[in-house]
Structure formats: structure tokens, C-alpha cells
Design a protein around this motif. Structure first.
Motif, PDB file in Angstrom:
ATOM      1  N   LYS A  37      -5.536  -0.205  -6.793  1.00 38.05           N
ATOM      2  CA  LYS A  37      -6.328   0.951  -6.351  1.00 38.05           C
ATOM      3  C   LYS A  37      -7.703   0.929  -6.989  1.00 38.05           C
ATOM      4  O   LYS A  37      -7.846   0.565  -8.151  1.00 38.05           O
ATOM      5  N   GLU A  39      -3.183   9.372   5.382  1.00 41.80           N
ATOM      6  CA  GLU A  39      -1.909  10.009   5.712  1.00 41.80           C
ATOM      7  C   GLU A  39      -2.078  11.434   6.241  1.00 41.80           C
ATOM      8  O   GLU A  39      -1.094  12.118   6.465  1.00 41.80           O
ATOM      9  N   ILE A  63       0.835  -1.200   0.000  1.00 41.64           N
ATOM     10  CA  ILE A  63       0.000   0.000   0.000  1.00 41.64           C
ATOM     11  C   ILE A  63       0.872   1.253   0.000  1.00 41.64           C
ATOM     12  O   ILE A  63       0.694   2.161  -0.806  1.00 41.64           O
ATOM     13  N   GLN A  64       1.837   1.295   0.893  1.00 38.32           N
ATOM     14  CA  GLN A  64       2.701   2.471   0.990  1.00 38.32           C
ATOM     15  C   GLN A  64       3.560   2.646  -0.257  1.00 38.32           C
ATOM     16  O   GLN A  64       3.890   3.760  -0.636  1.00 38.32           O
ATOM     17  N   TYR A 118      -7.753   0.718  -1.473  1.00 37.30           N
ATOM     18  CA  TYR A 118      -6.946  -0.364  -2.022  1.00 37.30           C
ATOM     19  C   TYR A 118      -7.687  -1.678  -1.868  1.00 37.30           C
ATOM     20  O   TYR A 118      -8.425  -1.890  -0.912  1.00 37.30           O
ATOM     21  N   HIS A 173      -8.932   7.199  -3.061  1.00 37.38           N
ATOM     22  CA  HIS A 173      -9.038   5.814  -3.511  1.00 37.38           C
ATOM     23  C   HIS A 173      -8.943   4.881  -2.309  1.00 37.38           C
ATOM     24  O   HIS A 173      -8.487   5.264  -1.237  1.00 37.38           O
ATOM     25  N   ASP A 188       2.586   1.860  -3.187  1.00 37.98           N
ATOM     26  CA  ASP A 188       1.657   2.078  -4.292  1.00 37.98           C
ATOM     27  C   ASP A 188       1.613   0.919  -5.285  1.00 37.98           C
ATOM     28  O   ASP A 188       1.303   1.119  -6.450  1.00 37.98           O
ATOM     29  N   SER A 189       1.926  -0.307  -4.828  1.00 43.43           N
ATOM     30  CA  SER A 189       1.868  -1.447  -5.759  1.00 43.43           C
ATOM     31  C   SER A 189       0.601  -2.282  -5.565  1.00 43.43           C
ATOM     32  O   SER A 189       0.366  -3.223  -6.302  1.00 43.43           O
ATOM     33  N   TYR A 193      -6.076   3.939   3.163  1.00 42.16           N
ATOM     34  CA  TYR A 193      -4.827   4.391   3.776  1.00 42.16           C
ATOM     35  C   TYR A 193      -4.935   5.886   4.001  1.00 42.16           C
ATOM     36  O   TYR A 193      -5.191   6.644   3.073  1.00 42.16           O
ATOM     37  N   THR A 196     -10.428   3.873  -7.540  1.00 45.81           N
ATOM     38  CA  THR A 196     -10.613   5.317  -7.348  1.00 45.81           C
ATOM     39  C   THR A 196     -12.084   5.663  -7.152  1.00 45.81           C
ATOM     40  O   THR A 196     -12.971   4.895  -7.528  1.00 45.81           O
TER      41      THR A 196
END
Length: 119
Positions: free
Chosen positions: A21, A57, A14-15, A36, A34, A17-18, A55, A23
């Protein structure tokens, strides 16, 4: 019924970005956020049920963030059967806060698994 935490490799996906996603636009909603979608794996055995992870942030996760996440999860569940019974996670970054008075109790009552990323 013990709560299953996200593994370190899932958090890194997740962090980094693989992870896959979904949206808001793909869900027919307005906005640029988005969620995950992760495969639900236990000891290398894949479960057909997916996990849905938001996620976060920002500085503090509050009620309006929860409402937005709920809309996205509901839209994903309506759109695809694999999401109907998917466990829902809120992954907070290492520095994000959360409203403990109303938001956190409501998330837990709704069955959302709240976890903090340690890195």
C-alpha cells in the motif's frame, strides 16, 4: 496494444490486503485512502515497471474519486521513478458502480485500465 488485465492472484492480493500500500499521507497528501503497488509480472517474468492500482469498494465511482486517484498517482510518479510509466488500474469491487457519462470516458482517455473484481 492489448490491455493487460490484472490476474486473479493480483486481485486476491489487493482484496486480501497483502499487496504493498502507498497511503495518501506517504505521498504528502491529506486523507486516509491508498493505492496499491504491484509487481508487473507476465508468465512469471518480472518487469521492473510497477503497476499502480486503486481499489474502489464504494457504491459509485464518480469524478471526485477520479480526481483524488489522479492526485495520488501523480504524487507517486513524482516521488519514485519506478512509478513514472507505471500502468494505472482502477479495480472496482463486484458491487461498485461507475459514472458512465463523464468519469468512465475520461478514465479511458487518460489511459487508466478499468476492471471489475468478480469476487
Amino acid at each position: 496494444n492489448p490491455t493487460k488485465r490484472l490476474s486473479q492472484s493480483q486481485i486476491q492480493a489487493i482484496q486480501g490486503d497483502s499487496a504493498t500500500k502507498i497511503t495518501e499521507k506517504e505521498l504528502g497528501l491529506k486523507g486516509r485512502k491508498h493505492i496499491y503497488q504491484l509487481k508487473n509480472e507476465t508468465n512469471g517474468v518480472s518487469d521492473p515497471k510497477m503497476l499502480l492500482v486503486m481499489y474502489y469498494e464504494g457504491s459509485k465511482y464518480v469524478g471526485k474519486d477520479m480526481q483524488r486517484m489522479n492526485s495520488m498517482v501523480q504524487a507517486a510518479q513524482n516521488q519514485d521513478d519506478v512509478h513514472k510509466t507505471a500502468p494505472v488500474y482502477l479495480l472496482l469491487s463486484a458491487t461498485s458502480g461507475i459514472c458512465r457519462r463523464k468519469t468512465l470516458p475520461q478514465l479511458l482517455a487518460d489511459g487508466v485500465i478499468v476492471q471489475r473484481a468478480t469476487v
